[in-house]
Write an enzyme that holds these catalytic residues in place. Structure first.
Site, PDB file in Angstrom:
ATOM      1  N   ARG A   8       0.837  -1.216   0.000  1.00 48.26           N
ATOM      2  CA  ARG A   8       0.000   0.000   0.000  1.00 48.26           C
ATOM      3  C   ARG A   8       0.865   1.258   0.000  1.00 48.26           C
ATOM      4  NH1 ARG A   8       0.406   4.006   3.619  1.00 48.26           N
ATOM      5  NH2 ARG A   8       0.944   2.400   5.107  1.00 48.26           N
ATOM      6  N   ASP A   9       1.890   1.267   0.853  1.00 48.70           N
ATOM      7  CA  ASP A   9       2.761   2.436   0.948  1.00 48.70           C
ATOM      8  C   ASP A   9       3.636   2.534  -0.300  1.00 48.70           C
ATOM      9  OD1 ASP A   9       3.862   4.684   2.052  1.00 48.70           O
ATOM     10  OD2 ASP A   9       4.546   3.733   3.890  1.00 48.70           O
ATOM     11  N   HIS A 202       7.991   1.858  11.626  1.00 48.44           N
ATOM     12  CA  HIS A 202       7.638   2.109  10.218  1.00 48.44           C
ATOM     13  C   HIS A 202       8.602   3.188   9.738  1.00 48.44           C
ATOM     14  CE1 HIS A 202       4.827   2.429   6.754  1.00 48.44           C
ATOM     15  NE2 HIS A 202       5.315   3.652   6.716  1.00 48.44           N
ATOM     16  N   HIS A 204      11.116   5.196   7.073  1.00 45.96           N
ATOM     17  CA  HIS A 204      11.469   5.537   5.693  1.00 45.96           C
ATOM     18  C   HIS A 204      12.938   5.928   5.711  1.00 45.96           C
ATOM     19  CE1 HIS A 204       7.401   5.695   3.724  1.00 45.96           C
ATOM     20  NE2 HIS A 204       7.093   5.519   4.997  1.00 45.96           N
ATOM     21  N   CYS A 235       4.610   8.573   1.573  1.00 49.52           N
ATOM     22  CA  CYS A 235       3.307   9.222   1.684  1.00 49.52           C
ATOM     23  C   CYS A 235       3.277  10.508   0.866  1.00 49.52           C
ATOM     24  CB  CYS A 235       2.992   9.518   3.146  1.00 49.52           C
ATOM     25  SG  CYS A 235       1.354  10.268   3.314  1.00 49.52           S
ATOM     26  N   ASN A 245      10.357   3.637   1.411  1.00 53.09           N
ATOM     27  CA  ASN A 245      10.161   2.755   2.564  1.00 53.09           C
ATOM     28  C   ASN A 245      11.459   2.023   2.893  1.00 53.09           C
ATOM     29  OD1 ASN A 245       7.216   2.319   3.547  1.00 53.09           O
ATOM     30  ND2 ASN A 245       7.050   2.676   1.342  1.00 53.09           N
TER      31      ASN A 245
HETATM   32  C1  LIG Z   1      -9.646  11.863   5.297  1.00 53.14           C
HETATM   33  C2  LIG Z   1     -10.031  12.635   4.052  1.00 53.14           C
HETATM   34  C3  LIG Z   1     -11.166  11.957   3.313  1.00 53.14           C
HETATM   35  C4  LIG Z   1     -10.478  14.001   4.512  1.00 53.14           C
HETATM   36  O1  LIG Z   1     -10.617  14.852   3.412  1.00 53.14           O
HETATM   37  P1  LIG Z   1     -11.816  15.915   3.366  1.00 53.14           P
HETATM   38  O2  LIG Z   1     -11.660  16.672   2.087  1.00 53.14           O
HETATM   39  O3  LIG Z   1     -11.864  16.679   4.642  1.00 53.14           O
HETATM   40  O4  LIG Z   1     -13.060  14.916   3.355  1.00 53.14           O
HETATM   41  P2  LIG Z   1     -14.553  15.095   2.961  1.00 53.14           P
HETATM   42  O5  LIG Z   1     -15.344  14.352   3.963  1.00 53.14           O
HETATM   43  O6  LIG Z   1     -14.878  16.551   2.727  1.00 53.14           O
HETATM   44  O7  LIG Z   1     -14.645  14.331   1.564  1.00 53.14           O
HETATM   45  C5  LIG Z   1     -13.919  14.738   0.426  1.00 53.14           C
HETATM   46  C6  LIG Z   1     -14.235  13.773  -0.700  1.00 53.14           C
HETATM   47  O8  LIG Z   1     -13.702  12.483  -0.377  1.00 53.14           O
HETATM   48  C7  LIG Z   1     -14.752  11.510  -0.304  1.00 53.14           C
HETATM   49  N1  LIG Z   1     -14.443  10.630   0.829  1.00 53.14           N
HETATM   50  C8  LIG Z   1     -14.273  11.003   2.109  1.00 53.14           C
HETATM   51  N2  LIG Z   1     -13.964   9.933   2.845  1.00 53.14           N
HETATM   52  C9  LIG Z   1     -13.954   8.874   2.024  1.00 53.14           C
HETATM   53  C10 LIG Z   1     -13.704   7.504   2.216  1.00 53.14           C
HETATM   54  N3  LIG Z   1     -13.377   7.003   3.405  1.00 53.14           N
HETATM   55  N4  LIG Z   1     -13.792   6.687   1.155  1.00 53.14           N
HETATM   56  C11 LIG Z   1     -14.098   7.173  -0.064  1.00 53.14           C
HETATM   57  N5  LIG Z   1     -14.316   8.474  -0.319  1.00 53.14           N
HETATM   58  C12 LIG Z   1     -14.254   9.306   0.735  1.00 53.14           C
HETATM   59  C13 LIG Z   1     -16.028  12.316  -0.095  1.00 53.14           C
HETATM   60  O9  LIG Z   1     -17.149  11.602  -0.583  1.00 53.14           O
HETATM   61  C14 LIG Z   1     -15.740  13.550  -0.902  1.00 53.14           C
HETATM   62  O10 LIG Z   1     -15.926  13.256  -2.277  1.00 53.14           O
HETATM   63  P3  LIG Z   1     -16.639  14.337  -3.265  1.00 53.14           P
HETATM   64  O11 LIG Z   1     -17.968  14.601  -2.674  1.00 53.14           O
HETATM   65  O12 LIG Z   1     -15.731  15.564  -3.232  1.00 53.14           O
HETATM   66  O13 LIG Z   1     -16.653  13.637  -4.580  1.00 53.14           O
HETATM   67  C15 LIG Z   1      -8.825  12.805   3.102  1.00 53.14           C
HETATM   68  O14 LIG Z   1      -7.905  13.687   3.682  1.00 53.14           O
HETATM   69  C16 LIG Z   1      -8.146  11.501   2.773  1.00 53.14           C
HETATM   70  O15 LIG Z   1      -8.748  10.579   2.230  1.00 53.14           O
HETATM   71  N6  LIG Z   1      -6.839  11.408   3.051  1.00 53.14           N
HETATM   72  C17 LIG Z   1      -6.087  10.211   2.669  1.00 53.14           C
HETATM   73  C18 LIG Z   1      -4.916  10.083   3.537  1.00 53.14           C
HETATM   74  C19 LIG Z   1      -4.045   8.944   3.089  1.00 53.14           C
HETATM   75  O16 LIG Z   1      -4.503   7.948   2.551  1.00 53.14           O
HETATM   76  N7  LIG Z   1      -2.729   9.120   3.319  1.00 53.14           N
HETATM   77  C20 LIG Z   1      -1.787   8.095   3.003  1.00 53.14           C
HETATM   78  C21 LIG Z   1      -1.856   6.959   3.975  1.00 53.14           C
HETATM   79  S1  LIG Z   1      -1.214   7.340   5.588  1.00 53.14           S
HETATM   80  C22 LIG Z   1       0.495   7.137   5.394  1.00 53.14           C
HETATM   81  O17 LIG Z   1       0.976   6.897   4.306  1.00 53.14           O
HETATM   82  C23 LIG Z   1       1.360   7.184   6.614  1.00 53.14           C
HETATM   83  C24 LIG Z   1       1.762   5.812   7.119  1.00 53.14           C
HETATM   84  C25 LIG Z   1       0.568   4.968   7.564  1.00 53.14           C
HETATM   85  O18 LIG Z   1       2.408   5.061   6.093  1.00 53.14           O
HETATM   86  C26 LIG Z   1       2.708   5.953   8.317  1.00 53.14           C
HETATM   87  C27 LIG Z   1       3.784   7.036   8.114  1.00 53.14           C
HETATM   88  O19 LIG Z   1       4.722   6.820   7.324  1.00 53.14           O
HETATM   89  O20 LIG Z   1       3.643   8.083   8.731  1.00 53.14           O
END
Ligand SMILES: CC(C)(COP(=O)([O-])OP(=O)([O-])OC[C@H]1O[C@@H](n2cnc3c(N)ncnc32)[C@H](O)[C@@H]1OP(=O)([O-])[O-])[C@@H](O)C(=O)NCCC(=O)NCCSC(=O)C[C@@](C)(O)CC(=O)[O-]
Length: 283
Positions: A8-9, A202, A204, A235, A245
């Protein structure tokens, strides 16, 4: 020793869409390797992470009949957690709680206080649905935005997670800012202070600094490591330039040197690596 493979990452920031069938075939190969957990996809906004918009379809194509590897899905809000919790094949929900306010806003469009409230709700959801929440402490070793960071701040976040009943915390070096000098004291302090929590690393890293990082975490008692074959990924919400990673290959070199059993099927690992070369052709 628990090894968590994170395709995924590896995939989430790649601009060219990897076809669903290609993702599924790669994950099915990874499921034969013997990893403790596969961080296989995410249920997040497709606008934020377009690459993983097909996670539900990918999940439907996974062959879980010949594996003991458990599945972890990343979620970024309650809506995603509720979606993930409906899938019986998924054991773990992972949520990125950030030690940096700026990164929390960039990543999940929340304050850290709002994110902590979501952690509480997600933990309850997990308890009700027979799943376990993994909390990532993102920017756990510093951040590029100038937000305050100190071991005390990380400890305070951990205390809050512990109070909520969270049992797995992955200290996450989202942008590769850690050094042995920051990794060793954090794990050394947190592991004995929070005996109810299993801590993961985790990390990087650049290709030149991986060894000191793994070694520092391992010697400080960490026995749960995330990696991704080829050291690909990162990310895209954190920075324009991704720091890759921890390469799983390097984790395996390290464990071999230490004489520690990885528990992996190395022939299956070789097959997965060979397939990775075609899934990630430009890396
Ligand atoms: C959290 C939000 C949604 C807030 O984002 P937002 O803009 O505040 O959310 P919203 O509720 O206003 O929704 C925006 C749009 O997203 C849709 N939506 C909203 N929620 C969902 C959902 N669950 N599934 C599907 N669609 C969704 C929603 O329907 C809408 O669609 P539109 O009406 O504009 O067409 C956004 O910021 C987001 O999705 N962020 C993704 C973050 C992410 O995936 N980051 C990467 C993973 S974390 C990482 O990599 C770190 C890690 C784990 O590896 C550890 C490290 O290294 O630190």
């Amino acid at each position: 020793m628990k090894l968590i493979e994170c395709p995924r990452d590896a995939m989430q920031g790649l601009p060219d869409f990897i076809p669903t069938a290609t993702k599924t075939a790669y994950l099915n190969e990874l499921l034969q390797v013997g990893f403790d957990t596969l961080d296989f996809g995410s249920f997040v906004s497709p606008k934020a992470i377009p690459q993983l918009r097909d996670t539900a379809e990918v999940l439907a194509g996974l062959d879980l009949s010949r594996t003991s590897t458990k599945l972890l899905a990343i979620v970024a809000n309650l809506r995603g957690a509720e979606t993930a919790a409906q899938h019986p094949e998924i054991s773990y929900l992972g949520f990125p709680l950030s030690v940096s306010e700026t990164f929390q806003r960039r990543n999940t469009n929340q304050t850290t206080a709002e994110a902590l409230a979501d952690v509480a709700a997600m933990h309850e959801l997990c308890e009700r649905s027979g799943k376990t929440l993994v909390a990532y402490l993102s920017m756990g070793f510093g951040n590029p935005y100038g937000d305050a960071w100190s071991p005390e701040i990380v400890t305070e976040f951990t205390r809050q997670l512990s109070g909520l009943g969270v049992r797995i915390v992955a200290l996450s070096d989202t942008i590769g800012a850690s050094t042995a000098a920051t990794i060793a004291p954090l794990f050394s302090a947190l592991i004995p202070a929070f005996p109810g929590i299993k801590f993961g690393a985790h990390l990087h890293t650049t290709p030149t600094t991986w060894r000191e990082k793994v070694s520092a975490a391992y010697e400080a008692g960490c026995r749960r490591f995330d990696g991704a074959i080829g050291g690909i990924g990162g990310c895209p919400m954190a920075a324009d330039e991704l720091t890759g990673n921890m390469a799983t290959e390097n984790l395996l070199y390290f464990l071999k040197e230490k004489g520690v059993e990885s528990g992996l099927d190395l022939a299956a690992f070789g097959r997965a690596r060979a397939l990775a070369a075609s899934v990630f052709p430009t890396h």
